[in-house]
Design a protein around this motif. Sequence first.
Motif, PDB file in Angstrom:
ATOM      1  N   ARG A 167     -45.870  -5.556   8.726  1.00  0.00           N
ATOM      2  CA  ARG A 167     -45.171  -6.282   7.662  1.00  0.00           C
ATOM      3  C   ARG A 167     -44.954  -5.427   6.417  1.00  0.00           C
ATOM      4  NH1 ARG A 167     -47.798  -9.195  10.908  1.00  0.00           N
ATOM      5  NH2 ARG A 167     -47.281 -11.338  11.435  1.00  0.00           N
ATOM      6  N   ASP A 168     -45.410  -4.188   6.471  1.00  0.00           N
ATOM      7  CA  ASP A 168     -45.327  -3.290   5.313  1.00  0.00           C
ATOM      8  C   ASP A 168     -45.952  -3.964   4.088  1.00  0.00           C
ATOM      9  OD1 ASP A 168     -44.710  -0.808   4.236  1.00  0.00           O
ATOM     10  OD2 ASP A 168     -42.761  -1.480   3.480  1.00  0.00           O
ATOM     11  N   MET A 169     -47.107  -4.587   4.314  1.00  0.00           N
ATOM     12  CA  MET A 169     -47.814  -5.327   3.262  1.00  0.00           C
ATOM     13  C   MET A 169     -49.039  -4.528   2.838  1.00  0.00           C
ATOM     14  SD  MET A 169     -49.416  -9.181   3.576  1.00  0.00           S
ATOM     15  CE  MET A 169     -48.168 -10.231   2.880  1.00  0.00           C
ATOM     16  N   THR A 170     -49.223  -4.382   1.550  1.00  0.00           N
ATOM     17  CA  THR A 170     -50.401  -3.668   1.058  1.00  0.00           C
ATOM     18  C   THR A 170     -51.621  -4.589   1.105  1.00  0.00           C
ATOM     19  OG1 THR A 170     -50.146  -4.339  -1.249  1.00  0.00           O
ATOM     20  CG2 THR A 170     -48.968  -2.331  -0.542  1.00  0.00           C
ATOM     21  N   GLN A 171     -52.790  -3.980   1.101  1.00  0.00           N
ATOM     22  CA  GLN A 171     -54.013  -4.779   1.064  1.00  0.00           C
ATOM     23  C   GLN A 171     -54.084  -5.567  -0.239  1.00  0.00           C
ATOM     24  OE1 GLN A 171     -57.723  -2.957   2.131  1.00  0.00           O
ATOM     25  NE2 GLN A 171     -56.883  -2.024   3.971  1.00  0.00           N
ATOM     26  N   GLN A 172     -53.585  -5.002  -1.306  1.00  0.00           N
ATOM     27  CA  GLN A 172     -53.597  -5.702  -2.592  1.00  0.00           C
ATOM     28  C   GLN A 172     -52.725  -6.963  -2.530  1.00  0.00           C
ATOM     29  OE1 GLN A 172     -53.848  -3.260  -5.894  1.00  0.00           O
ATOM     30  NE2 GLN A 172     -53.474  -4.849  -7.387  1.00  0.00           N
ATOM     31  N   ASP A 173     -51.537  -6.834  -1.952  1.00  0.00           N
ATOM     32  CA  ASP A 173     -50.651  -8.002  -1.798  1.00  0.00           C
ATOM     33  C   ASP A 173     -51.282  -9.039  -0.875  1.00  0.00           C
ATOM     34  OD1 ASP A 173     -48.748  -6.862  -3.467  1.00  0.00           O
ATOM     35  OD2 ASP A 173     -47.541  -6.069  -1.812  1.00  0.00           O
ATOM     36  N   PHE A 174     -51.899  -8.561   0.193  1.00  0.00           N
ATOM     37  CA  PHE A 174     -52.542  -9.455   1.157  1.00  0.00           C
ATOM     38  C   PHE A 174     -53.695 -10.208   0.494  1.00  0.00           C
ATOM     39  CE2 PHE A 174     -55.257  -9.843   5.175  1.00  0.00           C
ATOM     40  CZ  PHE A 174     -54.537 -10.917   5.682  1.00  0.00           C
ATOM     41  N   ALA A 175     -54.509  -9.492  -0.255  1.00  0.00           N
ATOM     42  CA  ALA A 175     -55.634 -10.124  -0.957  1.00  0.00           C
ATOM     43  C   ALA A 175     -55.129 -11.221  -1.900  1.00  0.00           C
ATOM     44  CB  ALA A 175     -56.438  -9.082  -1.732  1.00  0.00           C
ATOM     45  N   ALA A 176     -54.071 -10.925  -2.632  1.00  0.00           N
ATOM     46  CA  ALA A 176     -53.522 -11.915  -3.564  1.00  0.00           C
ATOM     47  C   ALA A 176     -53.031 -13.151  -2.812  1.00  0.00           C
ATOM     48  CB  ALA A 176     -52.389 -11.296  -4.379  1.00  0.00           C
TER      49      ALA A 176
ATOM     50  N   ILE B  26     -60.977  -7.355  15.199  1.00  0.00           N
ATOM     51  CA  ILE B  26     -60.208  -8.235  14.314  1.00  0.00           C
ATOM     52  C   ILE B  26     -59.702  -7.450  13.110  1.00  0.00           C
ATOM     53  CG2 ILE B  26     -60.399 -10.181  12.698  1.00  0.00           C
ATOM     54  CD1 ILE B  26     -62.296 -11.475  14.819  1.00  0.00           C
ATOM     55  N   ILE B  27     -60.558  -6.629  12.540  1.00  0.00           N
ATOM     56  CA  ILE B  27     -60.161  -5.808  11.396  1.00  0.00           C
ATOM     57  C   ILE B  27     -59.023  -4.865  11.789  1.00  0.00           C
ATOM     58  CG2 ILE B  27     -60.929  -3.959   9.853  1.00  0.00           C
ATOM     59  CD1 ILE B  27     -63.722  -5.434   9.902  1.00  0.00           C
ATOM     60  N   THR B  28     -59.145  -4.260  12.965  1.00  0.00           N
ATOM     61  CA  THR B  28     -58.080  -3.383  13.448  1.00  0.00           C
ATOM     62  C   THR B  28     -56.783  -4.160  13.596  1.00  0.00           C
ATOM     63  OG1 THR B  28     -59.648  -1.939  14.591  1.00  0.00           O
ATOM     64  CG2 THR B  28     -57.355  -1.866  15.342  1.00  0.00           C
ATOM     65  N   GLN B  29     -56.872  -5.366  14.158  1.00  0.00           N
ATOM     66  CA  GLN B  29     -55.673  -6.185  14.330  1.00  0.00           C
ATOM     67  C   GLN B  29     -55.065  -6.575  12.985  1.00  0.00           C
ATOM     68  OE1 GLN B  29     -54.222  -6.642  17.274  1.00  0.00           O
ATOM     69  NE2 GLN B  29     -52.506  -7.530  16.155  1.00  0.00           N
ATOM     70  N   LEU B  30     -55.908  -6.878  12.015  1.00  0.00           N
ATOM     71  CA  LEU B  30     -55.394  -7.194  10.677  1.00  0.00           C
ATOM     72  C   LEU B  30     -54.657  -5.994  10.095  1.00  0.00           C
ATOM     73  CD1 LEU B  30     -58.365  -9.212   9.167  1.00  0.00           C
ATOM     74  CD2 LEU B  30     -56.100 -10.110   9.766  1.00  0.00           C
ATOM     75  N   ARG B  31     -55.193  -4.803  10.291  1.00  0.00           N
ATOM     76  CA  ARG B  31     -54.527  -3.589   9.800  1.00  0.00           C
ATOM     77  C   ARG B  31     -53.146  -3.431  10.445  1.00  0.00           C
ATOM     78  NH1 ARG B  31     -58.050  -0.441   6.871  1.00  0.00           N
ATOM     79  NH2 ARG B  31     -60.263  -0.736   7.325  1.00  0.00           N
ATOM     80  N   VAL B  32     -53.081  -3.700  11.755  1.00  0.00           N
ATOM     81  CA  VAL B  32     -51.811  -3.612  12.475  1.00  0.00           C
ATOM     82  C   VAL B  32     -50.816  -4.629  11.912  1.00  0.00           C
ATOM     83  CG1 VAL B  32     -50.703  -4.062  14.723  1.00  0.00           C
ATOM     84  CG2 VAL B  32     -52.793  -2.677  14.602  1.00  0.00           C
ATOM     85  N   GLU B  33     -51.286  -5.849  11.699  1.00  0.00           N
ATOM     86  CA  GLU B  33     -50.413  -6.898  11.168  1.00  0.00           C
ATOM     87  C   GLU B  33     -49.883  -6.530   9.779  1.00  0.00           C
ATOM     88  OE1 GLU B  33     -49.370  -9.438  12.956  1.00  0.00           O
ATOM     89  OE2 GLU B  33     -50.743  -9.124  14.635  1.00  0.00           O
ATOM     90  N   LEU B  34     -50.744  -5.973   8.935  1.00  0.00           N
ATOM     91  CA  LEU B  34     -50.315  -5.563   7.598  1.00  0.00           C
ATOM     92  C   LEU B  34     -49.287  -4.436   7.679  1.00  0.00           C
ATOM     93  CD1 LEU B  34     -53.666  -5.649   5.589  1.00  0.00           C
ATOM     94  CD2 LEU B  34     -51.811  -7.325   5.562  1.00  0.00           C
ATOM     95  N   ALA B  35     -49.544  -3.461   8.540  1.00  0.00           N
ATOM     96  CA  ALA B  35     -48.621  -2.331   8.682  1.00  0.00           C
ATOM     97  C   ALA B  35     -47.266  -2.808   9.212  1.00  0.00           C
ATOM     98  CB  ALA B  35     -49.216  -1.279   9.611  1.00  0.00           C
TER      99      ALA B  35
ATOM    100  N   VAL C 106     -49.271 -16.004  11.733  1.00  0.00           N
ATOM    101  CA  VAL C 106     -49.697 -15.812  13.115  1.00  0.00           C
ATOM    102  C   VAL C 106     -50.804 -16.831  13.370  1.00  0.00           C
ATOM    103  CG1 VAL C 106     -50.770 -14.204  14.747  1.00  0.00           C
ATOM    104  CG2 VAL C 106     -49.202 -13.331  13.022  1.00  0.00           C
ATOM    105  N   PRO C 107     -50.716 -17.579  14.463  1.00  0.00           N
ATOM    106  CA  PRO C 107     -51.809 -18.513  14.745  1.00  0.00           C
ATOM    107  C   PRO C 107     -53.150 -17.773  14.837  1.00  0.00           C
ATOM    108  CG  PRO C 107     -49.932 -18.935  16.192  1.00  0.00           C
ATOM    109  CD  PRO C 107     -49.647 -17.646  15.460  1.00  0.00           C
TER     110      PRO C 107
END
Length: 80
Positions: free
Chosen positions: A23-32, A12-21, A65-66
């Motif tokens: 979308r070109d979304m930083t972890q900081q933006d995602f956390a917010a 799941i963590i790997t998939q989240l990393r893929v989803e962020l990449a 994403v569902p």
Amino acid sequence: MNTYGDRLEAAIITQLRVELATRDMTQQDFAAAVEITPATLNRYMKGHRSIPMQTFFKMAEVLEVPAKELMQQAEARLEA
């Protein structure tokens, strides 16, 4: 111990990393967007802390994403 749950959580963590990449979304933006601190997200992403279900659902919502699809993609990683 390397249980199915441990492996699934890592996937799941790997998939989240893929989803962020994707979308070109930083972890900081995602956390917010998920309304958690960057430090908390960091603990989740490093596997130091399990992601609560409520937070997982919020993550899926933010990524548009569902949750079921995120879980299926993570499970597919286990089979590969």
